[in-house]
Design a protein around this motif. Structure first.
Motif, PDB file in Angstrom:
ATOM      1  N   PHE A   6       0.861  -1.172   0.000  1.00  0.00           N
ATOM      2  CA  PHE A   6       0.000   0.000   0.000  1.00  0.00           C
ATOM      3  C   PHE A   6       0.903   1.229   0.000  1.00  0.00           C
ATOM      4  N   ASP A   7       1.045   1.839  -1.170  1.00  0.00           N
ATOM      5  CA  ASP A   7       1.881   3.032  -1.281  1.00  0.00           C
ATOM      6  C   ASP A   7       1.149   4.198  -0.626  1.00  0.00           C
ATOM      7  N   ALA A   8       1.809   4.820   0.348  1.00  0.00           N
ATOM      8  CA  ALA A   8       1.192   5.901   1.109  1.00  0.00           C
ATOM      9  C   ALA A   8       1.384   7.234   0.389  1.00  0.00           C
ATOM     10  N   LEU A   9       0.278   7.874   0.066  1.00  0.00           N
ATOM     11  CA  LEU A   9       0.305   9.198  -0.534  1.00  0.00           C
ATOM     12  C   LEU A   9      -0.166  10.194   0.506  1.00  0.00           C
ATOM     13  N   SER A  10       0.696  11.136   0.857  1.00  0.00           N
ATOM     14  CA  SER A  10       0.408  12.067   1.948  1.00  0.00           C
ATOM     15  C   SER A  10      -0.329  13.296   1.437  1.00  0.00           C
ATOM     16  N   ILE A  11      -1.543  13.483   1.931  1.00  0.00           N
ATOM     17  CA  ILE A  11      -2.354  14.645   1.588  1.00  0.00           C
ATOM     18  C   ILE A  11      -2.228  15.668   2.711  1.00  0.00           C
ATOM     19  N   GLY A  12      -1.751  16.857   2.378  1.00  0.00           N
ATOM     20  CA  GLY A  12      -1.592  17.890   3.393  1.00  0.00           C
ATOM     21  C   GLY A  12      -0.148  18.015   3.817  1.00  0.00           C
ATOM     22  N   ASP A  13       0.629  18.721   3.044  1.00  0.00           N
ATOM     23  CA  ASP A  13       2.066  18.858   3.304  1.00  0.00           C
ATOM     24  C   ASP A  13       2.301  20.022   4.254  1.00  0.00           C
ATOM     25  N   VAL A  14       2.843  19.742   5.436  1.00  0.00           N
ATOM     26  CA  VAL A  14       3.105  20.818   6.394  1.00  0.00           C
ATOM     27  C   VAL A  14       4.377  21.583   6.049  1.00  0.00           C
ATOM     28  N   ASN A  15       5.186  21.039   5.149  1.00  0.00           N
ATOM     29  CA  ASN A  15       6.423  21.712   4.750  1.00  0.00           C
ATOM     30  C   ASN A  15       6.088  22.891   3.827  1.00  0.00           C
ATOM     31  N   PRO A  16       6.395  24.122   4.250  1.00  0.00           N
ATOM     32  CA  PRO A  16       6.066  25.268   3.400  1.00  0.00           C
ATOM     33  C   PRO A  16       6.794  25.268   2.061  1.00  0.00           C
ATOM     34  N   LYS A  17       7.893  24.514   1.966  1.00  0.00           N
ATOM     35  CA  LYS A  17       8.640  24.438   0.711  1.00  0.00           C
ATOM     36  C   LYS A  17       8.443  23.094   0.010  1.00  0.00           C
ATOM     37  N   GLY A  18       7.562  22.260   0.542  1.00  0.00           N
ATOM     38  CA  GLY A  18       7.413  20.918   0.014  1.00  0.00           C
ATOM     39  C   GLY A  18       6.618  20.852  -1.276  1.00  0.00           C
ATOM     40  N   LYS A  19       6.769  19.690  -1.956  1.00  0.00           N
ATOM     41  CA  LYS A  19       6.083  19.474  -3.232  1.00  0.00           C
ATOM     42  C   LYS A  19       5.129  18.281  -3.175  1.00  0.00           C
ATOM     43  N   ARG A  20       4.838  17.798  -1.963  1.00  0.00           N
ATOM     44  CA  ARG A  20       4.014  16.601  -1.851  1.00  0.00           C
ATOM     45  C   ARG A  20       2.664  16.775  -2.550  1.00  0.00           C
ATOM     46  N   MET A  21       2.025  17.924  -2.330  1.00  0.00           N
ATOM     47  CA  MET A  21       0.691  18.118  -2.890  1.00  0.00           C
ATOM     48  C   MET A  21       0.725  18.120  -4.418  1.00  0.00           C
ATOM     49  N   GLN A  22       1.763  18.741  -4.999  1.00  0.00           N
ATOM     50  CA  GLN A  22       1.874  18.764  -6.453  1.00  0.00           C
ATOM     51  C   GLN A  22       2.203  17.387  -7.015  1.00  0.00           C
ATOM     52  N   GLN A  23       2.920  16.566  -6.233  1.00  0.00           N
ATOM     53  CA  GLN A  23       3.334  15.252  -6.715  1.00  0.00           C
ATOM     54  C   GLN A  23       2.229  14.207  -6.637  1.00  0.00           C
ATOM     55  N   LEU A  24       1.208  14.447  -5.815  1.00  0.00           N
ATOM     56  CA  LEU A  24       0.203  13.418  -5.568  1.00  0.00           C
ATOM     57  C   LEU A  24      -0.407  12.853  -6.850  1.00  0.00           C
ATOM     58  N   PRO A  25      -0.996  13.677  -7.721  1.00  0.00           N
ATOM     59  CA  PRO A  25      -1.604  13.093  -8.932  1.00  0.00           C
ATOM     60  C   PRO A  25      -0.588  12.435  -9.845  1.00  0.00           C
ATOM     61  N   ILE A  26       0.642  12.944  -9.850  1.00  0.00           N
ATOM     62  CA  ILE A  26       1.695  12.352 -10.688  1.00  0.00           C
ATOM     63  C   ILE A  26       2.055  10.964 -10.171  1.00  0.00           C
ATOM     64  N   MET A  27       2.219  10.852  -8.858  1.00  0.00           N
ATOM     65  CA  MET A  27       2.547   9.568  -8.252  1.00  0.00           C
ATOM     66  C   MET A  27       1.430   8.563  -8.468  1.00  0.00           C
ATOM     67  N   LEU A  28       0.198   9.002  -8.247  1.00  0.00           N
ATOM     68  CA  LEU A  28      -0.940   8.112  -8.403  1.00  0.00           C
ATOM     69  C   LEU A  28      -1.025   7.581  -9.827  1.00  0.00           C
ATOM     70  N   GLU A  29      -0.882   8.459 -10.797  1.00  0.00           N
ATOM     71  CA  GLU A  29      -0.977   8.045 -12.192  1.00  0.00           C
ATOM     72  C   GLU A  29       0.163   7.107 -12.567  1.00  0.00           C
ATOM     73  N   ALA A  30       1.364   7.361 -12.040  1.00  0.00           N
ATOM     74  CA  ALA A  30       2.510   6.506 -12.359  1.00  0.00           C
ATOM     75  C   ALA A  30       2.337   5.110 -11.774  1.00  0.00           C
ATOM     76  N   ILE A  31       1.813   5.012 -10.558  1.00  0.00           N
ATOM     77  CA  ILE A  31       1.551   3.711  -9.942  1.00  0.00           C
ATOM     78  C   ILE A  31       0.508   2.942 -10.742  1.00  0.00           C
ATOM     79  N   ALA A  32      -0.582   3.625 -11.064  1.00  0.00           N
ATOM     80  CA  ALA A  32      -1.659   2.979 -11.808  1.00  0.00           C
ATOM     81  C   ALA A  32      -1.199   2.538 -13.190  1.00  0.00           C
ATOM     82  N   SER A  33      -0.400   3.360 -13.857  1.00  0.00           N
ATOM     83  CA  SER A  33       0.070   3.042 -15.203  1.00  0.00           C
ATOM     84  C   SER A  33       0.994   1.825 -15.193  1.00  0.00           C
ATOM     85  N   ALA A  34       1.902   1.760 -14.224  1.00  0.00           N
ATOM     86  CA  ALA A  34       2.819   0.617 -14.138  1.00  0.00           C
ATOM     87  C   ALA A  34       2.059  -0.673 -13.883  1.00  0.00           C
ATOM     88  N   ALA A  35       1.036  -0.599 -13.028  1.00  0.00           N
ATOM     89  CA  ALA A  35       0.232  -1.787 -12.737  1.00  0.00           C
ATOM     90  C   ALA A  35      -0.550  -2.224 -13.973  1.00  0.00           C
TER      91      ALA A  35
END
Length: 381
Positions: free
Chosen positions: A97-126
């Protein structure tokens, strides 16, 4: 996939015992389990190694390391997923279960922008058959972040989403009841100076007061309506546990105190702790040690969290420690228990009729060496 696979001369770890035997796979399912060696010439000799169910990982953010291998470096997502998948399967993990973190507390972080990219890449590989482990999604919802609910609603309908956890990493409670540990962690992680850290702390406390309770309640209600497994995170008090049990959660991730872990166990929540906690001998945040929960008999599931290769060694170490966990019970913390808690009743145990997700491993001192891995009877490592 071969129509039939025979694995012989193995130390089989079933739900209740360990014995020398052989196992037969037909059409991706365990068809027979017997004591002794097979006399058939096509049988694969495992050389007396352990034969275990494939490991089931409920909570890992390992993919993020491959997406951003260095600060400021964004790696191509398709390559990142395959690299992550290779590390997962090499650790003996057949369901992750790949954990995708919603709500990045890091003011300089990119987690929120990466979420749809990560999700699509996981789904595409599968979908393309490129991933060797079976990948599902775990949405980790930081309920103190103002944008969490909206992003959650954008992602929760994806067919790979099967587990959701709700968490609040604001200072002064749960994982960071000790604010000095909070300052130490985030000043090191984000390179804040003292003034920046003080402002960050004030903002996170204010966000928690404004958003956490409402977003936690709404997210849980929407998960229940969809039939998704739900996990609490960092419960520290009896009040936290009562709330989690009242929400119908099935998993208690990383309870920070003994009383919270014991109460969760009594309430029927499966207590999940970090495998690195077992390997390292304690929590890096100064909270309760997984080994202590095992001594109290209230440890149900281990997760590799940030280090995939910790999962199997932690289970083997658990079986050697001063507790009531023999090898079958210890192995169940990384196989059957997480599978059932996440609603996957078809795997996680050496049992006729279940999926042939299998792992050959050799114990060399305190190290576990993964030698072969099969997913639905097909060798993937």
């Amino acid at each position: 996939m071969p129509a039939e696979l025979i694995l012989s001369n193995a130390r089989l770890v079933t739900a209740d015992r360990v014995f020398d035997g052989c196992l037969v796979v037909r059409d991706g399912v365990i068809a027979a389990i017997d004591e002794g060696r097979s006399g058939l010439p096509q049988a694969l000799d495992l050389g007396g190694d352990y034969l275990l169910p494939g490991l089931v990982e409920l909570h890992t953010d390992n993919l993020e390391k491959h997406m951003t291998p260095r600060p400021g470096v964004d790696w191509p997502s398709a390559s990142a997923v395959l690299s992550h998948d290779a590390q997962i399967i090499a650790a003996g993990i057949t369901t992750v279960f790949d954990a995708l973190s919603i709500g990045d507390v890091n003011p300089k972080g990119k987690r929120m922008q990466q979420l749809p990219i990560m999700l699509e890449a996981i789904a595409s590989a599968a979908m393309q058959g490129h991933s060797r482990a079976e990948h599902r999604l775990h949405l980790r919802c930081e309920v103190c972040h103002p944008d969490t609910l909206g992003v959650f609603r954008d992602l929760v309908g994806h067919p790979l989403v099967q587990l959701v956890s709700v968490m609040d990493h604001s200072p002064g409670q749960r994982q960071f009841v000790q604010e000095d540990k909070y300052r130490e962690y985030y000043m090191g992680k984000y390179q804040f100076d003292a003034e920046q850290m003080a402002a960050f702390t004030r903002q996170q406390k204010a966000n928690s007061l404004e958003h956490s309770d409402r977003q936690r309640r709404v997210i849980v209600e929407e998960c229940q309506a969809r039939g998704l497994s739900i996990a609490s995170h960092d419960d520290a008090t009896l009040e936290h546990v009562a709330e989690s049990a009242g929400f119908g959660m099935s998993i208690a991730e990383f309870p920070t105190t003994l009383e919270a872990a014991q109460a969760s166990h009594r309430a029927g929540l499966k207590v999940l702790m970090g495998a690195p906690n077992v390997v390292r001998g304690g929590s890096h945040s100064g909270n309760i040690a997984a080994a202590e929960l095992a001594r109290q008999g209230v440890l149900d599931i281990l997760s590799s969290d940030y280090y995939p290769a910790s999962l199997l060694p932690a289970a083997l170490m658990l079986a050697e420690q001063d507790n009531a966990y023999d090898l079958p019970r210890a192995v169940a913390t990384v196989t059957r228990a997480p599978a059932v808690a996440a609603g996957l009743a078809d795997r996680g145990e050496l049992q006729v009729g279940l999926r042939a997700d299998l792992l050959q491993a050799r114990a060399v001192g305190i190290q576990a060496v993964v030698r072969q891995v099969w997913r639905t009877g097909e060798r993937v490592f």
